[in-house]
Structures are given as C-alpha cells and as structure tokens.
Design a protein around this motif. Structure first.
Motif, mmCIF file in Angstrom:
data_model
loop_
_atom_site.group_PDB
_atom_site.id
_atom_site.type_symbol
_atom_site.label_atom_id
_atom_site.label_comp_id
_atom_site.label_asym_id
_atom_site.label_seq_id
_atom_site.Cartn_x
_atom_site.Cartn_y
_atom_site.Cartn_z
ATOM 1 N N SER A 2 -2.741 -8.818 -2.242
ATOM 2 C CA SER A 2 -2.520 -7.462 -1.775
ATOM 3 C C SER A 2 -2.678 -6.460 -2.912
ATOM 4 C CB SER A 2 -1.126 -7.324 -1.169
ATOM 5 O OG SER A 2 -0.967 -8.190 -0.069
ATOM 6 N N GLN A 3 -3.195 -5.287 -2.567
ATOM 7 C CA GLN A 3 -3.397 -4.224 -3.558
ATOM 8 C C GLN A 3 -2.073 -3.523 -3.852
ATOM 9 O OE1 GLN A 3 -6.013 -1.132 -2.182
ATOM 10 N NE2 GLN A 3 -6.097 -0.102 -4.172
ATOM 11 N N GLN A 47 3.161 -2.490 -2.954
ATOM 12 C CA GLN A 47 2.196 -3.530 -2.586
ATOM 13 C C GLN A 47 1.871 -3.343 -1.109
ATOM 14 O OE1 GLN A 47 3.268 -7.899 -2.449
ATOM 15 N NE2 GLN A 47 2.039 -7.882 -4.323
ATOM 16 N N GLN A 49 0.796 -3.652 2.663
ATOM 17 C CA GLN A 49 0.895 -4.693 3.685
ATOM 18 C C GLN A 49 0.371 -4.120 4.994
ATOM 19 O OE1 GLN A 49 5.063 -5.741 3.618
ATOM 20 N NE2 GLN A 49 4.825 -7.146 1.896
ATOM 21 N N GLY A 54 4.370 -1.393 3.457
ATOM 22 C CA GLY A 54 4.234 -1.808 2.070
ATOM 23 C C GLY A 54 5.559 -2.322 1.541
#
Length: 298
Positions: A2-3, A47, A49, A54
C-alpha cells in the motif's frame, strides 16, 4: 504494498479521523494499533486502503498541542496552531476562571491568545464585561468586540487576523462561537442554539473538533466543542508560571531561585501583588493551579 502519503487531520471522532491528503482528497482513517493520539491539525502519514480509507501510521513532530486535563481524563483541542480565539460574550455570563485557564494554557504552549467579546449589541452588561476583561487588556492581550450577527464587522475585525495562520476557536457553550464560525465560513453552517436565559447557560452545539479552510484566504480555522471546564493538570510547574507572563519581570527580584511565589519571604511577585501591580484574581488562579497540580500527584 500500500502507498503511504502525507495528510493533515481535519476532524476527530473518538477512535477514527478524517485526514485531508496533500492531493485534496479526504480519507476516513483509523489509527495503527489501539493508541489514539492524533489531534486535529496534526500532519500525519497515511497508508492508503481502498478508495476512501486509510491507516494512520505516524504523526509528525508537533509545534504545539493545546489540550485540557484533570485527574480523570485528557481532552485534546488541536495541534500546530498559531493562535487561539477565546470567545466570551456579554450574555450569558462568562466564567473568569475558565478564561484565565485557557489563557494560561495558551501561553504555556507558546500560542498567541486573542479574546473576542461577542454580543456587544446587548447593552445590558456590556460595561461589566469590559471591566472584567480589563486585566487581560492590561497584559497586552488583543481584545476584539463584535456581534457575530453583524457579519461585516466580523469580516473587518477578525478575518485579517486569520490570514496565513491556523487558528483555534475556543469558548464556553452559548458564547456565540458557532454563529461566529458561520459568519467567517458560511459554508460551515454550524448549528446554533439560543441559550437558556433562566439557567444563564447554554448547551453544546458543536460535538466534534473540525478544521475549516477560510474562503479566499490561506488560513485555517479549527472549531472545537464548547468547554465547561479547563483542567491544566498536564502542565509542569514551569509551564504554569509561563502561563502568567505578568510574573516575569517581578520574579527577577525573588530571593530564592526556586521561589513558588506563594509564601516565600522577599518574593518579587508577592511584593508586586501587594503593590497592586498584579491582579489578585490572577494570582489566586495561579495558586489554584499549583494546588491542583499537587493534588494530582497524590
């Protein structure tokens, strides 16, 4: 994988938050683990999602954090603020103790306080309210007088102070804080509610802390729920003293380097108090804060 991206907390709802990413997107975020330490105004790492959620994985170091605490609980107001607008009103009667505590908390956190006296269209009690604010004016605190119902006056007096700054809006219930917010940010449409004249008090109309972007300005305004208590149990003895800047020039004349300015002989602060150079109500508040601090340790 994940970014992870950067964002700012724009509202807090107990165990979850809304974070505005640098792209402008708002994400519904939950903290990593059980600990919930983020505050509105915090810069955080999120992060991503899915498309809308997130996980809040890190909080960047803060410039400051304004919060209240007592022996039972802690309540955060906001982080990374430049100034706090403390809203009081002609009616209902505002609490001197609460205002003094809020000022002490702001000064201890190195946050500039500004007092807004609202509802000046109510002439009965206006002179008394001004007189009660005089000690703070003598300390150099900026005091603005407005009627939140007069949006043009609010624009002229308050908006210039908000540009390029993050400002926390703080005050007791029923001081007209939500009406003031609506005058500054019409899109906020905060709920307003008439106070009970019989009880000389108001009910909470704001239930969550939220950050708003000011229109046509590079400033942000953080609105918080009305407060009825302002404990400062988290402050150190040095923080408490910093919350009373009028002591600074007098404490240089104290005989003892660790003087508490309560009962010591040859105390510069107590001497100034006796000469009328320090407001006795302010010193009484200082003593209450020290007593509360001592009680919290036992």
């Amino acid at each position: 994988m994940s970014q992870t991206v950067r964002g700012r907390v724009v509202s807090a709802h107990g165990s979850h938050f809304y974070v505005e990413l640098e792209s402008g997107q708002i994400r519904h975020c939950f903290p990593k683990g059980r600990r919930n330490e983020a505050a509105v105004g915090d810069w955080v790492s999120v992060q991503l999602q899915g498309d809308q959620e997130g996980q809040l994985v890190a909080i960047e170091p803060r410039r400051n954090l304004l919060y209240r605490s007592d022996e039972w609980r802690t309540k955060q107001f906001a982080a990374n603020v430049d100034q706090v607008l403390l809203v009081v009103a002609v009616k209902p009667t505002f609490a001197d103790d609460l205002l003094g505590r809020a000022l002490a908390g702001a000064w201890a956190a190195d946050v500039e306080p500004v007092i807004v006296l609202n509802k000046i269209d109510i002439h009965d009690g206006l002179d008394q309210a001004r007189e009660r604010l005089k000690p703070y004016k003598d300390l150099g605190v900026t005091i603005l007088e407005v009627s939140a119902l007069d949006s043009s006056t609010v624009e002229q007096q308050i908006r210039p102070l908000l540009t390029h700054k993050t400002t926390l809006l703080l005050g007791q219930s029923a001081m007209g804080k939500s009406t003031l917010l609506n005058a500054l940010i019409p899109a906020a449409q905060a709920n307003t509610q008439e106070h009970s004249v019989a009880l000389d008090a108001g009910k909470h109309t704001t239930t969550t802390t939220k950050l708003y972007h000011l229109p046509e300005s590079s400033g942000d305004l953080i609105d918080s729920p009305g407060v009825q208590a302002f404990g400062l149990a988290h402050l150190s003895l040095e923080d408490i003293e910093r919350g009373f800047p009028e002591f600074a020039r007098h404490k240089e004349h104290c005989r003892f380097y660790n003087c508490t300015h309560r009962r010591e002989p040859n105390c510069g602060v107590l001497d100034a108090l006796a000469r009328g150079e320090i407001d006795p109500r302010r010193h009484a508040l200082y003593e209450r804060l020290l007593e509360e601090k001592a009680s919290a340790k036992t």
